[in-house]
Enzyme design. Structure first.
Site, PDB file in Angstrom:
ATOM      1  CB  CYS A 293      -0.948  -0.016   1.197  1.00 55.23           C
ATOM      2  SG  CYS A 293      -2.180  -1.322   1.086  1.00 55.23           S
TER       3      CYS A 293
HETATM    4  N1  LIG Z   1      -2.329  -6.033   1.409  1.00 56.49           N
HETATM    5  C1  LIG Z   1      -2.886  -4.989   2.001  1.00 56.49           C
HETATM    6  O1  LIG Z   1      -2.595  -4.657   3.158  1.00 56.49           O
HETATM    7  C2  LIG Z   1      -3.959  -4.183   1.307  1.00 56.49           C
HETATM    8  C3  LIG Z   1      -4.827  -3.413   2.084  1.00 56.49           C
HETATM    9  C4  LIG Z   1      -5.814  -2.668   1.447  1.00 56.49           C
HETATM   10  C5  LIG Z   1      -5.877  -2.673   0.045  1.00 56.49           C
HETATM   11  N2  LIG Z   1      -5.006  -3.432  -0.681  1.00 56.49           N
HETATM   12  C6  LIG Z   1      -5.152  -3.430  -2.134  1.00 56.49           C
HETATM   13  O2  LIG Z   1      -5.812  -4.641  -2.497  1.00 56.49           O
HETATM   14  C7  LIG Z   1      -5.316  -5.102  -3.752  1.00 56.49           C
HETATM   15  C8  LIG Z   1      -4.864  -6.538  -3.630  1.00 56.49           C
HETATM   16  O3  LIG Z   1      -3.724  -6.600  -2.773  1.00 56.49           O
HETATM   17  P1  LIG Z   1      -3.271  -7.935  -2.051  1.00 56.49           P
HETATM   18  O4  LIG Z   1      -2.313  -7.510  -0.991  1.00 56.49           O
HETATM   19  O5  LIG Z   1      -4.433  -8.768  -1.679  1.00 56.49           O
HETATM   20  O6  LIG Z   1      -2.479  -8.668  -3.236  1.00 56.49           O
HETATM   21  P2  LIG Z   1      -1.949 -10.175  -3.213  1.00 56.49           P
HETATM   22  O7  LIG Z   1      -0.770 -10.212  -4.118  1.00 56.49           O
HETATM   23  O8  LIG Z   1      -1.805 -10.675  -1.824  1.00 56.49           O
HETATM   24  O9  LIG Z   1      -3.131 -11.014  -3.857  1.00 56.49           O
HETATM   25  C9  LIG Z   1      -3.598 -10.863  -5.122  1.00 56.49           C
HETATM   26  C10 LIG Z   1      -3.980 -12.211  -5.674  1.00 56.49           C
HETATM   27  O10 LIG Z   1      -4.585 -11.999  -6.942  1.00 56.49           O
HETATM   28  C11 LIG Z   1      -4.183 -13.051  -7.792  1.00 56.49           C
HETATM   29  N3  LIG Z   1      -4.425 -12.624  -9.171  1.00 56.49           N
HETATM   30  C12 LIG Z   1      -3.692 -11.763  -9.916  1.00 56.49           C
HETATM   31  N4  LIG Z   1      -4.274 -11.603 -11.129  1.00 56.49           N
HETATM   32  C13 LIG Z   1      -5.390 -12.359 -11.134  1.00 56.49           C
HETATM   33  C14 LIG Z   1      -6.408 -12.609 -12.086  1.00 56.49           C
HETATM   34  N5  LIG Z   1      -6.381 -12.035 -13.303  1.00 56.49           N
HETATM   35  N6  LIG Z   1      -7.398 -13.460 -11.775  1.00 56.49           N
HETATM   36  C15 LIG Z   1      -7.429 -14.053 -10.573  1.00 56.49           C
HETATM   37  N7  LIG Z   1      -6.497 -13.856  -9.604  1.00 56.49           N
HETATM   38  C16 LIG Z   1      -5.496 -13.018  -9.889  1.00 56.49           C
HETATM   39  C17 LIG Z   1      -2.739 -13.268  -7.429  1.00 56.49           C
HETATM   40  O11 LIG Z   1      -2.286 -14.547  -7.851  1.00 56.49           O
HETATM   41  C18 LIG Z   1      -2.776 -13.112  -5.909  1.00 56.49           C
HETATM   42  O12 LIG Z   1      -2.965 -14.341  -5.252  1.00 56.49           O
HETATM   43  C19 LIG Z   1      -4.225  -4.138  -4.173  1.00 56.49           C
HETATM   44  O13 LIG Z   1      -4.738  -3.171  -5.039  1.00 56.49           O
HETATM   45  C20 LIG Z   1      -3.822  -3.475  -2.883  1.00 56.49           C
HETATM   46  O14 LIG Z   1      -3.333  -2.172  -3.078  1.00 56.49           O
HETATM   47  C21 LIG Z   1      -4.058  -4.202  -0.079  1.00 56.49           C
END
Ligand SMILES: NC(=O)c1ccc[n+]([C@@H]2O[C@H](COP(=O)([O-])OP(=O)(O)OC[C@H]3O[C@@H](n4cnc5c(N)ncnc54)[C@H](O)[C@@H]3O)[C@@H](O)[C@H]2O)c1
Length: 450
Positions: A293
């Site tokens: 983030c």
């Molecule tokens: N991690 C945090 O603390 C947090 C908090 C709030 C918001 N966010 C936001 O949430 C979003 C996701 O972050 P995250 O930390 O969960 O990421 P992450 O990398 O942990 O998880 C994302 C998942 O999506 C999968 N993926 C990618 N492309 C795909 C597709 N086309 N179809 C299906 N699955 C697919 C990946 O394999 C992965 O497992 C980001 O935009 C991030 O900025 C993250």
């Protein structure tokens, strides 16, 4: 993507024809929904979200493209809070919770929520590859009457670019026969102080009925939904939240440096200031920021503004300060060792806690990786200790393992980077020089702070 300058859609407040939910065509029988919610991307955000919906009684489909991630989830071994781990065990036994790698399954869901990564590349430019590809799948498999919601953090106008416009090209009319919304995700992995259900969600729709239907989807698991009047306002809300944190962390780091110069304990000052019930919010200094983030999100905003030739000097300065922090830890390590009569070259340095924050195994953008790299470039022999990260890929691509016996490694300097609850530091004694970059209280004999 259209040019940001010419894009007429950004900031638009529900301009499309909106016939209201009563005018929505019914779902054709071949698309009768088998799932209430499909979550695209079962990562740190998507999986707990899927589990929260399942716990609330919804039929949930998780779409995940990584086979490795799917097998980790199926084995029940994902990096989750204890409460979510219990939910996962429950969900894996229930046929109402399904995981797939087949995007065509999205057609069988009433609502689709996209939670895929939105990182930045080495030049700090937003990397929209995964989001674009996920949205392409969602659009290609959209069926009439579905509710499509983006929750990945992105630039203002992204939902319009990646969902609304291609859906319109496919013949859909948002607000009429499909609903499109943006609702920023607020999950804080590793932090069990706030239940998912108790954290309010913000939502903005492409039209008022899109917003209403998306609110109803969110209300299935969360108690409070705050509606805003446009997709853009919802997108900007997330950018404000994380930019606010970035700027305040940069300020806390600067105040820490000032306090060290003035020989005042910074944490005592922050704790004291935090007793003020209004107008102050405590932020802790640290070795830098990591995760998905704070090091990334403000760059989405800065990138977007660059195209308009608009400067945001305060945000730019904060991001530069944050980015420079790991190098400062390396400098301070050299100084602390030098004060103790030895150089960094050939010194044995143990970095404790390599994930970016306590109680998660997430190494993305972790300052520890840069610190280890910087120490090694200066000739130090570096190992790390982290029970949550048995293996870690270093910036040069090497995969190394946590030390099992810190005393056996006999460090000349211990750098405390992240303090997990389950980290045992009882082995530290008067033999060990400790540079504490975590600023969290630690009663050891030879401790200096960053
Ligand atoms: N991690 C945090 O603390 C947090 C908090 C709030 C918001 N966010 C936001 O949430 C979003 C996701 O972050 P995250 O930390 O969960 O990421 P992450 O990398 O942990 O998880 C994302 C998942 O999506 C999968 N993926 C990618 N492309 C795909 C597709 N086309 N179809 C299906 N699955 C697919 C990946 O394999 C992965 O497992 C980001 O935009 C991030 O900025 C993250």
């Amino acid at each position: 993507m259209t040019s940001l300058e010419t894009r007429p859609l950004v900031g638009r407040r529900h301009p499309r024809p909106d016939l209201g939910s009563s005018a929505l065509p019914s779902v054709p029988p071949q698309y009768a929904a088998d799932f209430d919610i499909a979550i695209v991307g079962l990562g740190y955000v998507g999986l707990p979200t899927a589990l929260a919906y399942h716990h609330a009684g919804a039929r949930v489909l998780g779409l995940e493209i990584s086979p490795q991630r799917i097998s980790t989830i199926r084995s029940g071994d994902a990096d989750l809070l204890d409460s979510d781990r219990a939910r996962l065990t429950e969900a894996l036994r229930d046929p109402r919770f399904a995981i797939t790698d087949d995007p065509t399954m999205l057609r069988r869901a009433t609502a689709v929520i996209v939670c895929v990564p939105t990182p930045v590349d080495h030049h700090l430019v937003p990397d929209l590859t995964m989001l674009r590809s996920a949205c392409d799948s969602v659009v290609a498999n959209a069926v009439p009457d579905q509710i499509l919601m983006l929750t990945s953090t992105s630039y203002v106008g992204c939902t319009d670019d990646l969902l609304v416009t291609p859906l319109v090209e496919r013949g859909f009319t948002p607000g009429r026969n499909i609903s499109v919304a943006f609702s920023p995700e607020r999950i804080d992995p590793g932090n069990d102080a706030y239940e998912h259900e108790s954290v309010p969600r913000v939502v903005g729709g492409a039209t008022p009925s899109c917003e209403m239907r998306a609110s109803a989807v969110l209300s299935r698991y969360t108690a409070r939904v705050h509606r805003v009047d446009s997709l853009a306002a919802a997108e900007m809300t997330k950018l404000l939240e994380n930019t606010f944190r970035a700027v305040n962390i940069a300020l806390a780091n600067e105040v820490a440096d000032i306090c060290r110069e003035l020989d005042v304990p910074v944490t005592e000052v922050i704790d004291a200031a935090a007793t003020k019930p209004y107008g102050f919010m405590p932020f802790l200094p640290g070795p830098g920021v990591g995760g998905h983030c704070i090091p990334c999100d403000p760059h989405y905003l800065l990138w977007q503004l660059r195209e308009r030739r608009v400067a945001a000097p305060m945000i730019t300065q904060a991001m530069s300060e944050i980015a420079a922090r790991p190098a400062r830890v390396v400098e301070r390590a050299a100084q602390v060792l030098s004060d103790a009569g030895r150089g960094l070259g050939g010194a044995r340095v143990l970095v404790v806690g390599v994930s970016y924050k306590p109680d998660v195994a997430d190494l993305r953008e972790s300052p520890a990786l840069e610190i280890i790299h910087g120490l090694e470039r200066r000739g130090a022999i570096v190992e790390y200790l982290d029970p949550l990260c048995p293996q870690a890929r270093m910036l040069d691509g090497r995969v190394t393992e946590t030390v099992r016996d810190p005393l056996g490694f006999a460090p000349d300097l211990v750098v405390i980077h992240t303090r997990h609850r389950e980290l045992d530091l009882s082995w530290i004694d008067e033999r060990h020089l400790v540079l504490d970059a975590s600023y969290r209280e630690l009663a050891v004999p030879r401790r200096v702070t960053l």
